[in-house]
Enzyme design. Structure first.
Site, PDB file in Angstrom:
ATOM      1  N   ASP A  15       0.807  -1.209   0.000  1.00 47.60           N
ATOM      2  CA  ASP A  15       0.000   0.000   0.000  1.00 47.60           C
ATOM      3  C   ASP A  15       0.848   1.270   0.000  1.00 47.60           C
ATOM      4  OD1 ASP A  15      -2.425  -1.252  -0.094  1.00 47.60           O
ATOM      5  OD2 ASP A  15      -2.857  -1.075   2.047  1.00 47.60           O
ATOM      6  N   LYS A  29      -3.785   3.411  -2.208  1.00 49.65           N
ATOM      7  CA  LYS A  29      -4.972   4.243  -2.362  1.00 49.65           C
ATOM      8  C   LYS A  29      -4.705   5.597  -1.722  1.00 49.65           C
ATOM      9  CE  LYS A  29      -8.177   0.313  -1.924  1.00 49.65           C
ATOM     10  NZ  LYS A  29      -7.289  -0.695  -1.340  1.00 49.65           N
ATOM     11  N   MET A  78      -7.737   9.538   9.055  1.00 47.27           N
ATOM     12  CA  MET A  78      -8.278  10.030   7.784  1.00 47.27           C
ATOM     13  C   MET A  78      -9.255  11.183   7.992  1.00 47.27           C
ATOM     14  SD  MET A  78      -8.890   6.234   6.098  1.00 47.27           S
ATOM     15  CE  MET A  78      -9.608   5.598   7.620  1.00 47.27           C
TER      16      MET A  78
END
Length: 269
Positions: free
Chosen positions: A48, A70, A184
């Site tokens: 990732d 991502k 996030m």
């Protein structure tokens, strides 16, 4: 007994094993010994965006490396394709490592990948990693619990503030948990603080922003719930960053004060 989990469905003969591995919060030295060994043994590694690239140096020279990171609004590989790729390589008899930042079961979608593998009878193993709420906060000198300040903490995603059928219940979290570790959430910071204030969270509640936690690029900003969004904008805080909300943030200043005092005393002595 082996800690490799076998799906209840019939295992497909000759299938390889998929290791869903947590790479930790950023500092490559915080990876576990088990995770390092799984990387060293891998035929294929799917990694990732938040994985420290130096961890790939543990891999064999002939190991295939596949980036599937991502970023907000930009996915190099959709989750469904990641699931298919893991299964395809395993069904070819390969040893596969799915390398994820932090811990694979803390906002890492590792459980989704495990469910897909289990449904196809492909054996897998979960290798935990240090999640940012623990690693980044400790690196910044902020405990998630501290006697007299906090006896509970919650890990919360900030990415469901808009357009989700089941939004985060900030009104409940405002008073039911002592420390909030928000993942996030930087782009939603103003909205998050607004909802907490609306729910009665004190404007004077300490808040810390930890950018690039545990790495050499780490930045830590502290303010209050009332004005943290202004400081974040002024200082240009960007992801990856963790938000810590709660009285435990005061411990950081206490530690820094104690260190400064001890240093001054050594200079005098």
């Amino acid at each position: 007994m082996s800690d490799i989990i076998l799906a209840e469905t019939v295992r497909i003969g000759g299938a390889g094993t998929v290791y869903i591995v947590g790479a930790g919060p950023g500092d490559p030295e915080l990876i576990t010994v088990k995770a390092m060994r799984r990387i060293q043994a891998a035929d294929v590694i799917l990694y990732d965006r938040l994985v420290n690239p130096s961890l790939l140096d543990y891999a064999r020279s002939d190991a295939e490396r596949i980036y599937c990171g991502k970023a907000p609004g930009a996915h190099s590989m959709p989750q469904e394709e990641i699931n298919r790729t893991l299964a395809d390589y395993a069904l070819r008899g390969k040893t596969v490592v799915r390398l994820k930042g932090g811990d694979p079961f803390v906002f890492g979608r590792g459980s989704e990948e495990a469910l897909e593998l289990a449904s196809q009878g492909i054996p897998y193993e979960i290798v935990p990693g240090i999640t940012a709420a623990i690693g980044a906060s400790a690196s910044a000198g902020i405990p998630v619990t501290h006697r007299g300040y906090a006896a509970s903490f919650a890990c919360v995603t900030g990415s469901r503030c808009h357009g989700d059928a089941k939004p985060v219940r900030w009104d409940l979290l405002a008073h039911s948990v002592d420390t909030l570790a928000v993942y996030m959430g930087v782009s939603q910071l103003d909205d998050i603080r607004g909802k907490l204030l609306l729910a009665g969270k004190a404007p004077s509640t300490p808040v810390a922003l930890i950018e690039q936690g545990t790495t050499s690029s780490q930045r830590v900003l502290t303010a209050t719930l009332d004005d943290i969004h202004l400081l974040a904008a002024a200082m240009g805080i960007i992801n990856p960053a963790l938000i810590i909300i709660g009285e435990v943030v005061r411990v950081r200043e206490q530690l820094l004060h104690a260190q400064r005092r001890a240093s001054a005393m050594r200079m005098i002595g």
